[in-house]
Motif scaffolding. Structure first.
Motif, mmCIF file in Angstrom:
data_model
loop_
_atom_site.group_PDB
_atom_site.id
_atom_site.type_symbol
_atom_site.label_atom_id
_atom_site.label_comp_id
_atom_site.label_asym_id
_atom_site.label_seq_id
_atom_site.Cartn_x
_atom_site.Cartn_y
_atom_site.Cartn_z
ATOM 1 N N VAL A 1 0.980 -1.092 0.072
ATOM 2 C CA VAL A 1 0.047 0.106 0.063
ATOM 3 C C VAL A 1 0.987 1.191 0.033
ATOM 4 N N GLU A 2 1.879 1.244 0.788
ATOM 5 C CA GLU A 2 3.020 2.369 0.871
ATOM 6 C C GLU A 2 3.265 2.726 -0.421
ATOM 7 N N GLN A 3 3.853 1.780 -1.312
ATOM 8 C CA GLN A 3 4.439 1.921 -2.706
ATOM 9 C C GLN A 3 3.427 2.389 -3.615
ATOM 10 N N ALA A 4 2.197 1.747 -3.362
ATOM 11 C CA ALA A 4 1.089 2.348 -4.136
ATOM 12 C C ALA A 4 0.564 3.652 -4.005
ATOM 13 N N VAL A 5 0.827 4.215 -2.877
ATOM 14 C CA VAL A 5 0.300 5.582 -2.590
ATOM 15 C C VAL A 5 1.415 6.532 -2.975
ATOM 16 N N ILE A 6 2.663 6.246 -2.852
ATOM 17 C CA ILE A 6 4.061 6.949 -3.339
ATOM 18 C C ILE A 6 3.889 7.279 -4.778
ATOM 19 N N ASN A 7 3.658 5.835 -5.478
ATOM 20 C CA ASN A 7 3.293 5.973 -7.035
ATOM 21 C C ASN A 7 2.203 6.464 -7.536
ATOM 22 N N LEU A 8 1.437 7.111 -6.559
ATOM 23 C CA LEU A 8 0.063 7.935 -7.020
ATOM 24 C C LEU A 8 -0.770 7.019 -7.811
ATOM 25 N N LYS A 9 -0.895 5.523 -7.344
ATOM 26 C CA LYS A 9 -1.782 4.667 -7.817
ATOM 27 C C LYS A 9 -3.140 4.728 -7.204
ATOM 28 N N VAL A 10 -3.070 5.079 -6.064
ATOM 29 C CA VAL A 10 -4.402 5.236 -5.217
ATOM 30 C C VAL A 10 -4.163 6.398 -4.123
ATOM 31 N N ASP A 11 -5.300 6.927 -3.860
ATOM 32 C CA ASP A 11 -5.388 8.122 -2.916
ATOM 33 C C ASP A 11 -5.221 7.548 -1.554
ATOM 34 N N ASN A 12 -4.481 8.332 -0.658
ATOM 35 C CA ASN A 12 -4.641 8.059 0.662
ATOM 36 C C ASN A 12 -5.533 8.140 1.500
ATOM 37 N N THR A 13 -6.686 7.500 1.357
ATOM 38 C CA THR A 13 -7.906 7.532 2.122
ATOM 39 C C THR A 13 -8.250 5.880 2.468
ATOM 40 N N GLU A 14 -8.814 5.830 3.594
ATOM 41 C CA GLU A 14 -9.247 4.569 4.092
ATOM 42 C C GLU A 14 -9.967 3.840 2.977
ATOM 43 N N ASN A 15 -11.141 4.565 2.587
ATOM 44 C CA ASN A 15 -11.963 3.744 1.651
ATOM 45 C C ASN A 15 -11.238 3.118 0.079
ATOM 46 N N ASP A 16 -10.391 4.254 -0.427
ATOM 47 C CA ASP A 16 -9.666 3.890 -1.535
ATOM 48 C C ASP A 16 -8.584 2.832 -1.365
ATOM 49 N N LEU A 17 -7.855 2.973 -0.186
ATOM 50 C CA LEU A 17 -6.787 2.095 0.216
ATOM 51 C C LEU A 17 -7.416 0.402 0.461
ATOM 52 N N ILE A 18 -8.442 0.303 0.987
ATOM 53 C CA ILE A 18 -9.281 -1.011 1.270
ATOM 54 C C ILE A 18 -9.676 -1.472 0.002
ATOM 55 N N GLU A 19 -10.215 -0.627 -0.939
ATOM 56 C CA GLU A 19 -10.702 -1.192 -2.261
ATOM 57 C C GLU A 19 -9.400 -1.647 -2.903
ATOM 58 N N TRP A 20 -8.346 -0.674 -3.048
ATOM 59 C CA TRP A 20 -7.203 -1.127 -3.829
ATOM 60 C C TRP A 20 -6.615 -2.399 -3.341
ATOM 61 N N VAL A 21 -6.462 -2.926 -1.881
ATOM 62 C CA VAL A 21 -6.085 -3.960 -1.389
ATOM 63 C C VAL A 21 -6.953 -5.157 -1.969
ATOM 64 N N ARG A 22 -8.213 -4.903 -1.798
ATOM 65 C CA ARG A 22 -9.081 -6.122 -2.475
ATOM 66 C C ARG A 22 -9.015 -6.324 -3.895
ATOM 67 N N GLU A 23 -8.563 -5.141 -4.744
ATOM 68 C CA GLU A 23 -8.456 -5.564 -6.256
ATOM 69 C C GLU A 23 -6.990 -5.901 -6.518
ATOM 70 N N ASN A 24 -5.955 -5.634 -5.543
ATOM 71 C CA ASN A 24 -4.578 -6.113 -5.964
ATOM 72 C C ASN A 24 -3.895 -6.708 -5.344
ATOM 73 N N VAL A 25 -4.369 -7.391 -4.104
ATOM 74 C CA VAL A 25 -3.534 -8.079 -3.019
ATOM 75 C C VAL A 25 -4.290 -9.392 -2.880
ATOM 76 N N LYS A 26 -3.400 -10.491 -2.801
ATOM 77 C CA LYS A 26 -4.389 -11.671 -2.508
ATOM 78 C C LYS A 26 -4.118 -12.019 -1.207
ATOM 79 N N ILE A 27 -5.178 -12.009 -0.432
ATOM 80 C CA ILE A 27 -5.071 -12.245 1.069
ATOM 81 C C ILE A 27 -5.280 -13.626 1.391
#
Length: 403
Positions: A377-403
């Motif tokens: 998530v840290e790298q995604a925010v730095i690379n401007l792939k996602v906004d640093n808001t809780e909702n956007d970050l959770i959604e990005w994790v759902r779409e991009n990270v296998k948990i």
């Protein structure tokens, strides 16, 4: 010479001592710097009064080194070091005298000092008591040992480092006999605590005239006897200009491929070790070819603006020795400022999600997966792939990270 306020502020101590039948003078570095018209931060006073007498004469004192004759006298807003005239007994292990004897003669006190420019006393009227022609040596820009040079260096090998440091700070030349004595006794540095040597090295490397000191340091072969430095199998050790101690040591680790565990021999703080390690990693990163703008964004985020600018300037000044080629179009102050000002966060702690939020959202117990996701998530925010808001970050994790 003009009057200095720092002496005027301390004059009452000398006057108090004199009114009570004692001698007292300004001495040491403050007098030297006064004669060189340099800024003075504090003054030392030497006196014929013994510590108990000093204690009785002043309202508030601190016995910081009473057994060696040194007392702190407290003023309204200042404190002053007052030391009894003394002469040293025989020295052991090239560092400490076996005894200290209080004396009543100013000459005996200054005769035990290291260099003539540090052996000048001055009374409250700015009159000099210069038994070893220190003023003449200052005017001639010479660093000369008091008395017999070989005796001074054998007594206290730290004087070797002090002589080199003074040269770096003043640009003065070392007196021939003094320099020869320093060379003959350089092996005695083995007996000096590394902590004391590091203090001198820190002052030396930041000296205005460090360029002139490089040759001296190598001629004296001092680095052969200093921990960490003696691991570098080189006849000429890199000594940069415009660098502080941590950056210098980092450059040596980088250049000579030293393991960072070698820093332990310097007995520096853990924070200093971390700082040096950071510089080493940055030098390694910048030595890689084809650094992109994206790489620069990550470097600026990781090491921050000031350290990036410092290292870029350092490499530019010493590119030949470091064998690092920087890319001026993407490695300059303007680009660093632009990148830094546009960073969405400056530290992982600024992320709008954390382990508790992740565990609650994904209904999963804690474990290594949390650190892994936060790193991504840290790298995604730095690379401007996602906004640093809780909702956007959770959604990005759902779409991009296998948990």
């Amino acid at each position: 010479m003009r009057e200095y306020q720092v002496f005027e502020d301390a004059k009452w101590i000398i006057e108090t001592l004199e009114r009570n039948g004692h001698q007292a003078y300004f001495v040491g570095g403050s007098v030297r710097d006064y004669l060189m018209d340099k800024e003075i931060s504090d003054v030392d006073i030497t006196t014929s009064a013994v510590p108990d007498e000093v204690e009785q004469l002043f309202v508030k004192t601190l016995p910081i080194g009473k057994e060696h004759g040194t007392m702190i006298v407290m003023g309204e807003n200042q404190q002053f070091e007052v030391t009894t005239f003394r002469k040293d007994g025989d020295y052991v292990d090239h560092r400490r005298p076996t005894s200290v004897q209080f004396v009543t003669d100013l000459y005996e006190d200054v005769a035990r000092r290291d260099f003539t420019m540090n052996a000048i006393a001055m009374d409250k009227s700015y009159q000099l008591h210069d038994y070893f022609n220190g003023l003449n040596d200052i005017q001639s820009k010479i660093i000369k040992a008091v008395g017999t040079p070989i005796d001074r260096m054998e007594e206290d090998a730290l004087r070797i480092m002090r002589g080199v440091r003074f040269q770096a700070q003043t640009g003065f030349a070392l007196d021939h006999d003094t320099k020869d004595a320093m060379h003959q006794t350089a092996h005695s540095l083995n007996a000096i605590a590394i902590e004391r040597i590091v203090v001198e090295l820190k002052k030396m490397i930041q000296g205005q005239y460090i360029h002139d000191t490089k040759t001296t340091a190598h001629e004296l072969e001092i680095f052969k006897y200093i921990p960490f430095f003696k691991e570098i199998n080189q006849t000429s050790i890199f000594m940069p200009e415009h660098a502080h101690f941590n950056l210098w040591v980092a450059a040596l680790c980088y250049l000579y491929e030293l393991d960072l565990t070698s820093l332990n021999s310097l007995k520096i703080s853990n924070q200093e070790k971390r700082d040096i390690s950071s510089y080493v990693q940055l030098l390694i990163s910048l030595s890689e070819n084809n650094i992109s703008k994206q790489d620069m964004i990550h470097l600026v985020y990781t090491y921050h603006r000031d350290k990036m600018k410092e290292i870029i300037h350092f490499i530019s000044e010493h590119d030949a020795q470091l064998n690092i080629s920087i890319h001026p179009t993407i490695m300059n102050d303007r680009v660093i400022d632009e990148i830094y000002d546009k960073l969405p966060i400056y530290d992982k702690s600024e992320l709008q999600i954390n382990g508790q939020i992740l565990m609650s959202t994904f209904n999963k117990k804690g474990g290594p997966w949390i650190k892994d996701i936060l790193n991504k998530v840290e790298q995604a925010v730095i690379n401007l792939k996602v906004d640093n808001t809780e909702n956007d970050l959770i959604e990005w994790v759902r779409e991009n990270v296998k948990i």
